[in-house]
Write a protein that holds these residues in place. Structure first.
Motif, PDB file in Angstrom:
ATOM      1  N   ALA A   1       0.785  -1.229   0.000  1.00  0.00           N
ATOM      2  CA  ALA A   1       0.000   0.000   0.000  1.00  0.00           C
ATOM      3  C   ALA A   1       0.820   1.284   0.000  1.00  0.00           C
ATOM      4  O   ALA A   1       0.296   2.345  -0.349  1.00  0.00           O
ATOM      5  CB  ALA A   1      -0.952   0.002   1.199  1.00  0.00           C
ATOM      6  N   ASN A   2       2.088   1.253   0.397  1.00  0.00           N
ATOM      7  CA  ASN A   2       2.891   2.478   0.389  1.00  0.00           C
ATOM      8  C   ASN A   2       3.654   2.672  -0.924  1.00  0.00           C
ATOM      9  O   ASN A   2       4.477   3.571  -1.046  1.00  0.00           O
ATOM     10  CB  ASN A   2       3.864   2.499   1.572  1.00  0.00           C
ATOM     11  N   ASP A   3       3.370   1.842  -1.908  1.00  0.00           N
ATOM     12  CA  ASP A   3       4.037   1.874  -3.211  1.00  0.00           C
ATOM     13  C   ASP A   3       3.047   2.354  -4.269  1.00  0.00           C
ATOM     14  O   ASP A   3       1.969   1.768  -4.433  1.00  0.00           O
ATOM     15  CB  ASP A   3       4.552   0.473  -3.550  1.00  0.00           C
ATOM     16  N   SER A   4       3.400   3.418  -4.995  1.00  0.00           N
ATOM     17  CA  SER A   4       2.495   3.940  -6.027  1.00  0.00           C
ATOM     18  C   SER A   4       2.179   2.888  -7.088  1.00  0.00           C
ATOM     19  O   SER A   4       1.067   2.858  -7.639  1.00  0.00           O
ATOM     20  CB  SER A   4       3.113   5.182  -6.681  1.00  0.00           C
ATOM     21  N   TYR A   5       3.141   2.020  -7.379  1.00  0.00           N
ATOM     22  CA  TYR A   5       2.920   0.989  -8.398  1.00  0.00           C
ATOM     23  C   TYR A   5       1.808   0.029  -7.967  1.00  0.00           C
ATOM     24  O   TYR A   5       1.020  -0.431  -8.787  1.00  0.00           O
ATOM     25  CB  TYR A   5       4.221   0.228  -8.645  1.00  0.00           C
ATOM     26  N   PHE A   6       1.735  -0.260  -6.676  1.00  0.00           N
ATOM     27  CA  PHE A   6       0.674  -1.118  -6.158  1.00  0.00           C
ATOM     28  C   PHE A   6      -0.690  -0.540  -6.502  1.00  0.00           C
ATOM     29  O   PHE A   6      -1.609  -1.252  -6.926  1.00  0.00           O
ATOM     30  CB  PHE A   6       0.831  -1.272  -4.649  1.00  0.00           C
ATOM     31  N   TRP A   7      -0.826   0.779  -6.339  1.00  0.00           N
ATOM     32  CA  TRP A   7      -2.124   1.403  -6.596  1.00  0.00           C
ATOM     33  C   TRP A   7      -2.409   1.525  -8.083  1.00  0.00           C
ATOM     34  O   TRP A   7      -3.573   1.432  -8.512  1.00  0.00           O
ATOM     35  CB  TRP A   7      -2.183   2.767  -5.914  1.00  0.00           C
ATOM     36  N   VAL A   8      -1.374   1.722  -8.902  1.00  0.00           N
ATOM     37  CA  VAL A   8      -1.581   1.716 -10.353  1.00  0.00           C
ATOM     38  C   VAL A   8      -2.144   0.369 -10.795  1.00  0.00           C
ATOM     39  O   VAL A   8      -3.141   0.291 -11.525  1.00  0.00           O
ATOM     40  CB  VAL A   8      -0.261   2.017 -11.089  1.00  0.00           C
ATOM     41  N   VAL A   9      -1.510  -0.709 -10.345  1.00  0.00           N
ATOM     42  CA  VAL A   9      -1.970  -2.046 -10.717  1.00  0.00           C
ATOM     43  C   VAL A   9      -3.365  -2.320 -10.160  1.00  0.00           C
ATOM     44  O   VAL A   9      -4.249  -2.823 -10.859  1.00  0.00           O
ATOM     45  CB  VAL A   9      -0.975  -3.122 -10.209  1.00  0.00           C
ATOM     46  N   THR A  10      -3.595  -1.963  -8.909  1.00  0.00           N
ATOM     47  CA  THR A  10      -4.885  -2.228  -8.277  1.00  0.00           C
ATOM     48  C   THR A  10      -6.018  -1.489  -8.978  1.00  0.00           C
ATOM     49  O   THR A  10      -7.059  -2.081  -9.313  1.00  0.00           O
ATOM     50  CB  THR A  10      -4.840  -1.810  -6.791  1.00  0.00           C
TER      51      THR A  10
END
Length: 457
Positions: free
Chosen positions: A411-420
């Motif tokens: 959750a603290n990684d911008s890439y995680f939110w892009v993928v999600t």
């Protein structure tokens, strides 16, 4: 022992500052360097035979950027030119034509593997998201599996293969700025294995539907449509691949030319290949090879605009990299390297030490690039004591840090939110699919690096 306590406290404060209080990594690293220098007992001002803490910090900052700054900027210029011209879409379409759509997750993983060498994984995912959705529908495969396969393919080369800025910066910190060919030569297959591990994990979700809201599919299509309309007609396959492949080939040939066996002799051929194989010259050639992409897109004006955009994108990376070099210089000015090296060697941690440090930083603050830069600066004084002071050894340390820098994306990684967001997965589903996939990739990566160390070092 006192220096070790200081180091632990400084690193803990560094992680806390960048993750908890959201202080920019540049300021966090610079503050850690200055505070650490004072705490380690370095002189406050320059003496006759010793440098003061400010001089050590400034020299560390400048020395690292002097060796690697131009490489980062030129690599970013190539990436921006390819992205703005739609070359990433062309590369994806080319791979589809070669592989077909019988194995959709494999196809999208390979596409991600190549696209993320010049383009940041976040941008690559947005650009390729619509293509991923269309392949998933055509093949009847779950978008969840396709999303994880694309994300892990992009992620693999993002943390292992120059000219991506993170691996370049780590190589520079570890004294491998002029040996990027070796980093590419070993990093590419390690990245391929980790991409394969991510692919295998992705295939576990072939029958699972996204749990997120359906409206997000429309959002992803609109985002891609904006990108697609902005680039106009797509370039050809050669024009798209050449700005990546030509510099990589030149860097590798330059590395071969420098081998003790002197396969190209010591005449004009050797001089030419050694000169063009310098990473700065190779990437400058890549920029020149990418110039035909500007045909019909604004010419010199478009080139100037894209260079400006690349400089803007590279500036934070340059500052973070330089601050990491300053932090590393402070540590090198103490006896901590010898102490930690002998202690860790006695524990038998070896190549796993940089992996664990990078994984801790990545999990705590979210940025793979920051984890690569910070860890490489931290462990640079230790490689000799750990038994990895050769070119091959330092290359393996770069790759071990790369494996740690992908462990894990949450959750603290911008890439995680892009993928999600673009995959329409719920947060819980993304943790099971994407976060777990990066854990699998990181562990696989360090195991492969460890096996290579048994053979090569």
């Amino acid at each position: 022992m006192t220096d070790l306590v200081v180091l632990v406290v400084v690193v803990a404060l560094l992680v806390l500052a960048s993750s908890r209080f959201r202080i920019h990594p540049f300021m966090a690293l610079l503050g850690a360097a200055l505070v650490g220098g004072v705490a380690f007992g370095l002189p406050l001002v320059d003496g006759e035979d010793t440098d003061g803490v400010v001089t050590v910090v400034a020299d560390g900052f400048g020395d690292l950027l002097g060796g690697i700054g131009l490489v980062i900027v030129l690599g970013t210029v190539v990436g921006v030119m390819l992205e703005r011209a739609g070359a990433a879409v062309t590369m994806a379409n080319t791979v589809i034509r070669l592989l077909g759509d019988r194995f959709p997750t494999l196809t999208i993983s390979i596409i991600g593997y190549f696209v993320s060498i010049p383009v940041f994984c976040d941008s690559g995912y947005v650009i390729l998201n619509s293509l991923k959705e269309s392949i998933a529908k055509r093949a009847g495969t779950s978008p969840v599996a396709m999303s994880v396969a694309l994300a892990t393919g992009l992620y693999a080369t993002h943390t292992f293969v120059p000219p991506t800025p993170g691996p370049i910066a780590a190589a520079g910190n570890l004294g491998m700025a002029d040996r990027l060919g070796l980093v590419i030569l070993l990093g590419a297959p390690v990245a391929a294995v980790t991409a394969g591990a991510g692919l295998l994990w992705a295939n576990r979700f072939r029958d699972e539907a996204p749990a997120g809201l359906q409206e997000r599919l429309q959002e992803s299509r609109e985002a891609f449509d904006e990108v697609r309309e902005s680039v106009g007609p797509l370039p050809g396959a050669w024009a798209s691949f050449a700005p990546i492949l030509v510099p990589i080939l030149l860097i590798m040939l330059g590395s071969v030319a420098e081998l003790p066996a002197a396969p190209f002799g010591d005449g004009v051929l050797y001089t030419g290949l050694a000169f063009l194989g310098e990473p700065v010259m190779a990437l400058l050639v890549g920029v020149l090879v990418a110039l035909p992409l500007l045909r019909g897109r604004g010419g010199v004006g478009a080139f100037t605009e894209q260079v400006a955009a690349a400089i803007t994108a590279a500036a934070p990376i340059l500052l973070i990299t330089g601050a990491g070099g300053a932090f590393g210089a402070v540590i090198q000015a103490t006896d901590l390297g010898d102490y930690l090296g002998s202690s860790l060697s006695a524990l038998g941690v070896g190549i796993f030490m940089p992996f664990l440090v990078a994984a801790a930083l990545k999990s705590a603050q979210g940025s793979s690039t920051v984890a690569l830069v910070t860890t490489s600066a931290l462990v640079a004084p230790l490689v000799g004591s750990l038994g990895y002071d050769s070119d091959l050894g330092r290359t393996l340390v770069v790759l071990a840090i790369g494996a740690g820098a992908m462990t894990v994306s949450h959750a603290n990684d911008s890439y995680f939110w892009v993928v999600t967001q673009f995959s329409r997965m719920s947060v819980a589903q993304a943790y099971r699919a994407q976060t777990a996939a990066t854990l699998v990739q990181g562990v696989t990566g360090i195991v492969v690096v460890w096996l290579l160390s048994l053979v090569l070092v």
